[in-house]
Enzyme design. Structure first.
Site, PDB file in Angstrom:
ATOM      1  N   TYR A   1       0.853  -1.188   0.000  1.00 18.55           N
ATOM      2  CA  TYR A   1       0.000   0.000   0.000  1.00 18.55           C
ATOM      3  C   TYR A   1       0.882   1.228   0.000  1.00 18.55           C
ATOM      4  CZ  TYR A   1      -3.540   3.379   1.594  1.00 18.55           C
ATOM      5  OH  TYR A   1      -4.388   4.465   1.713  1.00 18.55           O
TER       6      TYR A   1
ATOM      7  N   ASP B   1       9.232   2.800   0.024  1.00 21.86           N
ATOM      8  CA  ASP B   1       8.167   3.467   0.766  1.00 21.86           C
ATOM      9  C   ASP B   1       8.336   3.068   2.232  1.00 21.86           C
ATOM     10  OD1 ASP B   1       5.940   4.459   1.959  1.00 21.86           O
ATOM     11  OD2 ASP B   1       4.505   3.594   0.529  1.00 21.86           O
TER      12      ASP B   1
ATOM     13  N   LYS C   1       3.944   8.843   9.080  1.00 18.18           N
ATOM     14  CA  LYS C   1       3.665   8.204  10.370  1.00 18.18           C
ATOM     15  C   LYS C   1       4.619   8.676  11.488  1.00 18.18           C
ATOM     16  CE  LYS C   1       0.734   4.805   8.357  1.00 18.18           C
ATOM     17  NZ  LYS C   1       0.793   4.060   7.112  1.00 18.18           N
TER      18      LYS C   1
HETATM   19  C1  LIG Z   1       0.188   4.565   5.785  1.00 20.58           C
HETATM   20  C2  LIG Z   1       0.990   4.345   4.545  1.00 20.58           C
HETATM   21  C3  LIG Z   1       0.897   5.206   3.439  1.00 20.58           C
HETATM   22  C4  LIG Z   1      -0.109   6.315   3.362  1.00 20.58           C
HETATM   23  O1  LIG Z   1       0.088   7.315   4.300  1.00 20.58           O
HETATM   24  P1  LIG Z   1      -1.136   8.306   4.654  1.00 20.58           P
HETATM   25  O2  LIG Z   1      -0.539   9.251   5.623  1.00 20.58           O
HETATM   26  O3  LIG Z   1      -2.218   7.441   5.213  1.00 20.58           O
HETATM   27  O4  LIG Z   1      -1.548   8.957   3.389  1.00 20.58           O
HETATM   28  C5  LIG Z   1       1.752   5.005   2.374  1.00 20.58           C
HETATM   29  N1  LIG Z   1       2.642   4.009   2.385  1.00 20.58           N
HETATM   30  C6  LIG Z   1       2.759   3.152   3.425  1.00 20.58           C
HETATM   31  C7  LIG Z   1       3.783   2.074   3.386  1.00 20.58           C
HETATM   32  C8  LIG Z   1       1.917   3.288   4.525  1.00 20.58           C
HETATM   33  O5  LIG Z   1       2.009   2.406   5.531  1.00 20.58           O
END
Ligand SMILES: *Cc1c(COP(=O)(O)O)cnc(C)c1O
Length: 431
Positions: free
Chosen positions: A144, A239, A267
């Site tokens: 994701y 990511d 995060k």
């Molecule tokens: C949570 C997450 C996102 C998205 O971040 P948001 O702040 O919810 O837009 C993208 N990549 C990874 C790996 C994530 O865990």
């Protein structure tokens, strides 16, 4: 456990907000029942609007590595707020957080802040396309990368939980430019490059995949991606929105010794306030406007409250022994669960890196999305509710990682394991 006020709050929310929530995974759709409406939280515990208390393993889905309402973070935000909440002009706090990021994350020389993880991956993709003059992106099923159009093809997290990996509203053209391969499958990546090497701008990967449950890279997978990307002139994007500052000060790239071209962060970097960041070598990042021509912007980017929370969080993370303590807590938790499931012959898999944890109810070792999908989601839903009723708040989906914080002490973890044993016994009695 009485959750009358949560039920009433849910009805009220549904009248004005689609599904009553502002992010789909909060809705409990995968496990059934009414979402818990939170009143407050402190340390590792949430208190809901009915006054019930839960030990929290969601921790806002990852940001709260120090625990809820960590005093130094709250003070920093209050101090910043008293000086004004947003200026739309630069502040020194942005440089301070930037210096921390550059210092901690091995591959980052320049960083740009924005307000969410989604913005970072969208921006990194644009930058990769601009830098290479190519259009296509390779992603891995079950990973994701936020809710940008290019990434909602075989995505994880809420898109996976809700069984709608391909969202309506995404154009055929966008879908065509996203090539999806299985996680941990280097041969599949190699085959894509053999077919259309000159079209691939970048590979994007969660270096530890945390949005289909926790799925770890097989030995050589990340290094293999690095080599394939370099060989074919494509950029490698890690990511690390979930793993950054979570599994090590410098994220997975530090732990595994594999350096990407671009890194996305979110995060933990905001300490519970909205922050995203992406970075890489100066030569690449300086393609961004206003130095270069790649446009990327944000009215609230680098917001002073958010920067203050991020700085306060990263400062604590730089203290000695923090990461070993986090890992020890997570090991106590996941090993405790493992023993309980083992004792009652419940087919399961567990995984842990630092304070990231995961477990699947399946006998199949999980190395990709197909493996994750062998998990017994109905048993997970039952287990989730049995735990919730015993004061433990797990992710309301089998396909999410679990997070521990500095506030998860042995008392809380041992209470969690005792609850898990009771929960399992109650489920076995019900059969
Ligand atoms: C949570 C997450 C996102 C998205 O971040 P948001 O702040 O919810 O837009 C993208 N990549 C990874 C790996 C994530 O865990």
């Amino acid at each position: 456990m009485n959750r009358e006020r949560s039920s009433a709050a849910y009805e009220r929310a549904k009248a004005v907000i689609p599904g009553g929530v502002n992010s789909p995974v909060r809705a409990f759709k995968a496990v059934g029942g009414v979402p818990v409406f939170v009143d407050s939280a402190e340390g590792c515990r949430l208190t809901d609007v009915d006054g019930n208390v839960y030990i929290d393993y969601v921790m806002s889905w990852g940001p709260l590595i120090l625990g809820h309402a960590y005093p130094a973070v709250i003070e920093a935000v209050q101090r910043a707020a008293s000086k004004g909440t947003s200026f739309g002009a630069p502040t020194e706090a942005e440089s301070e957080l930037g210096e921390l990021v550059v210092d901690m994350v091995p591959s980052i020389e320049r960083v740009r802040f924005c307000s969410s993880g989604t913005e970072t991956t969208m921006s990194a993709l644009r930058l990769a396309r601009a830098a290479t003059g190519r259009d296509k992106v390779i992603k891995f099923s079950g990973c994701y990368h936020g809710h940008g159009d290019s990434f909602l093809i075989s995505a994880g997290s809420g898109a996976l939980t809700l069984g709608a990996p391909d969202s309506p509203g995404i154009t055929a053209g966008t879908a065509r430019d996203t090539i999806v391969v299985p996680y941990n499958d280097l041969d599949a990546v190699r085959a894509v490059f053999e077919r259309e090497a000159t079209a691939i701008a970048c590979l994007i990967v969660e270096p530890y995949a945390g949005n289909m449950g926790l799925v770890l890279p097989q030995p050589g997978f990340l290094a293999g991606l690095r080599e394939l990307a370099s060989t074919h002139g494509a950029l490698l994007i890690f990511d690390e929105v979930m793993t950054g500052f979570r599994v090590a000060p410098g994220g997975v790239q530090e732990r595994e010794g594999v350096l990407p071209d671009l890194t996305t962060l979110g995060k933990v970097i905001g300490g519970g306030l909205p922050v995203g960041a992406f970075g890489g070598p100066a030569a690449l990042m300086d393609l961004l406007s206003p130095v270069g021509k790649v446009y990327q912007a944000g009215t609230l980017s680098g917001n002073p409250l958010a920067m203050a929370a991020g700085i306060a969080t990263l400062r604590v993370l730089r203290e000695p022994d923090v990461y070993p303590r986090l890992a020890a807590a997570a090991a106590r938790y996941i090993e405790g669960l493992d023993e309980v499931f083992e004792r009652y012959d419940i087919p399961h898999q567990v995984a842990q890196r630092g304070s990231m944890t995961g477990f699947f109810f399946t006998k199949t070792p999980v190395i990709d999305l197909a493996g994750a999908k062998t998990a017994d989601v109905e048993f997970y839903a039952d287990f989730f509710h049995a735990m919730l009723d015993r004061g433990v708040y797990l992710a309301p989906s089998q396909f999410e990682a679990g997070f521990l914080s500095l506030a998860h002490d042995e008392v809380a973890i041992d209470a969690t394991i005792a609850a898990a044993e009771e929960a399992v016994l109650s489920l076995m009695a019900a059969v």
